[in-house]
Write a protein that holds these residues in place. Structure first.
Motif, PDB file in Angstrom:
ATOM      1  N   TYR A   9       0.831  -1.206   0.000  1.00 23.26           N
ATOM      2  CA  TYR A   9       0.000   0.000   0.000  1.00 23.26           C
ATOM      3  C   TYR A   9       0.866   1.257   0.000  1.00 23.26           C
ATOM      4  N   TYR A  10       1.928   1.251   0.791  1.00 24.13           N
ATOM      5  CA  TYR A  10       2.820   2.417   0.827  1.00 24.13           C
ATOM      6  C   TYR A  10       3.377   2.724  -0.570  1.00 24.13           C
ATOM      7  N   LYS A  11       3.733   1.701  -1.322  1.00 22.20           N
ATOM      8  CA  LYS A  11       4.274   1.915  -2.666  1.00 22.20           C
ATOM      9  C   LYS A  11       3.257   2.632  -3.560  1.00 22.20           C
ATOM     10  N   GLU A  12       1.955   2.404  -3.310  1.00 21.81           N
ATOM     11  CA  GLU A  12       0.895   3.072  -4.073  1.00 21.81           C
ATOM     12  C   GLU A  12       0.742   4.541  -3.676  1.00 21.81           C
ATOM     13  N   ILE A  13       1.004   4.856  -2.414  1.00 24.12           N
ATOM     14  CA  ILE A  13       0.675   6.187  -1.884  1.00 24.12           C
ATOM     15  C   ILE A  13       1.880   7.051  -1.535  1.00 24.12           C
ATOM     16  N   LYS A  14       3.074   6.537  -1.709  1.00 23.37           N
ATOM     17  CA  LYS A  14       4.264   7.243  -1.210  1.00 23.37           C
ATOM     18  C   LYS A  14       4.422   8.646  -1.765  1.00 23.37           C
ATOM     19  N   ASP A  15       3.862   8.941  -2.921  1.00 27.75           N
ATOM     20  CA  ASP A  15       3.984  10.268  -3.508  1.00 27.75           C
ATOM     21  C   ASP A  15       2.758  11.146  -3.257  1.00 27.75           C
ATOM     22  N   VAL A  16       1.817  10.649  -2.479  1.00 32.90           N
ATOM     23  CA  VAL A  16       0.630  11.441  -2.135  1.00 32.90           C
ATOM     24  C   VAL A  16       1.064  12.560  -1.191  1.00 32.90           C
ATOM     25  N   GLU A  17       0.521  13.749  -1.396  1.00 29.67           N
ATOM     26  CA  GLU A  17       0.955  14.934  -0.660  1.00 29.67           C
ATOM     27  C   GLU A  17       0.835  14.801   0.858  1.00 29.67           C
ATOM     28  N   ASN A  18      -0.186  14.136   1.357  1.00 29.17           N
ATOM     29  CA  ASN A  18      -0.404  14.047   2.804  1.00 29.17           C
ATOM     30  C   ASN A  18       0.291  12.848   3.444  1.00 29.17           C
ATOM     31  N   VAL A  19       1.210  12.202   2.742  1.00 32.92           N
ATOM     32  CA  VAL A  19       1.949  11.050   3.264  1.00 32.92           C
ATOM     33  C   VAL A  19       3.412  11.444   3.435  1.00 32.92           C
ATOM     34  N   TYR A  20       3.957  11.136   4.617  1.00 34.67           N
ATOM     35  CA  TYR A  20       5.332  11.523   4.933  1.00 34.67           C
ATOM     36  C   TYR A  20       6.067  10.337   5.550  1.00 34.67           C
ATOM     37  N   TYR A  21       7.227  10.002   5.010  1.00 35.53           N
ATOM     38  CA  TYR A  21       8.074   8.928   5.547  1.00 35.53           C
ATOM     39  C   TYR A  21       9.168   9.577   6.386  1.00 35.53           C
ATOM     40  N   LEU A  22       9.271   9.150   7.626  1.00 39.06           N
ATOM     41  CA  LEU A  22      10.202   9.739   8.581  1.00 39.06           C
ATOM     42  C   LEU A  22      11.113   8.650   9.143  1.00 39.06           C
TER      43      LEU A  22
END
Length: 182
Positions: A88-101
Motif C-alpha cells: 500500500y505504501y508503494k501506491e501512496i508514497k507520492d501522495v501529498e499528505n503522506v510523509y516517511y520519517l
C-alpha cells in the motif's frame, strides 16, 4: 480538529517470523487493521506519517545496541514496511499528505522534524498504530502528550513481543496520558 496518523515501525524486522526483533504473531495479527486505518486516513486527506526506526550497520554507540539485536538496518529488507502495508505504501508514497520519517530513537519526535510537520498543518490530535505498543508507540505517545497533542491509540492496530508490557501500555495510555483507546 485536525488529526494525523503516526504509523510506527511496522517493518519486516519487527513483524516477519524471521525478523531480527520480531513481535511475530501478535504483530502479524494486526496487519489488516493497521492497513485499514492507514487507508482510512489517507483517503480522508489526513496527514499520515510513517515513523520508521532506521539504524546504521555496526553503530556501537547507539544506546539500543546493548539491549537488542541489530534491527532495521538502513539498506536491508529489515527496514522495509511489512506485507500489505509495504504494498500500500508503494501506491501512496507520492501522495501529498503522506510523509516517511526515519527515526533513530523510540520516540518519533526526538531528533526529527515531526513536531514541526504536525504544527505546520495545524494538527491537534495524533492517532497511533504500529509496534511496539510498550516501547516506540509508548515513547511517542508520551512525547505527544507532553507537547499538548490529543492522543488516540488504535487498540487493534498496536502490538508487542511482550504481552504483559502491551497490556500495561494500553492502560498507561488511557490512565496516565488521557489517551482515547479505540
Amino acid at each position: 480538529m485536525k488529526r494525523a496518523l503516526i504509523n510506527i515501525d511496522y517493518t519486516y524486522d519487527f513483524v516477519a517470523d524471521d525478523g531480527s526483533l520480531t513481535c511475530g504473531k501478535a504483530a502479524q495479527e494486526i496487519e489488516e487493521s493497521i492497513v485499514g486505518v492507514t487507508k482510512q486516513f489517507v483517503e480522508c486527506g489526513d496527514y499520515v506519517v510513517f515513523a520508521i526506526d532506521t539504524h546504521q550497520r555496526n553503530d556501537n554507540y547507539h544506546p539500543e545496541t546493548s539491549l537488542f539485536p541489530a534491527h532495521n538496518i538502513k539498506g536491508t529488507n529489515g527496514v522495509e514496511l511489512y506485507g500489505q502495508l509495504n504494498a500500500y505504501y508503494k501506491e501512496i508514497k507520492d501522495v501529498e499528505n503522506v510523509y516517511y520519517l526515519s527515526k533513530t530513537r523510540y520516540n518519533a519526535f526526538l531528533g526529527t522534524d515531526l513536531d514541526v510537520k504536525l504544527r505546520e498543518r495545524g494538527i491537534e490530535e495524533i492517532h497511533i498504530v504500529g509496534v511496539t505498543s510498550d516501547i516506540c508507540c509508548l515513547h511517542t505517545a508520551i512525547e505527544a502528550f507532553n507537547k499538548g497533542y490529543k492522543v488516540v491509540i488504535h487498540k487493534d492496530a498496536v502490538a508487542s513481543f511482550n504481552h504483559v508490557g502491551h497490556e500495561w501500555a494500553l492502560e498507561h495510555y488511557e490512565k496516565v496520558l488521557g489517551a482515547t483507546i479505540v
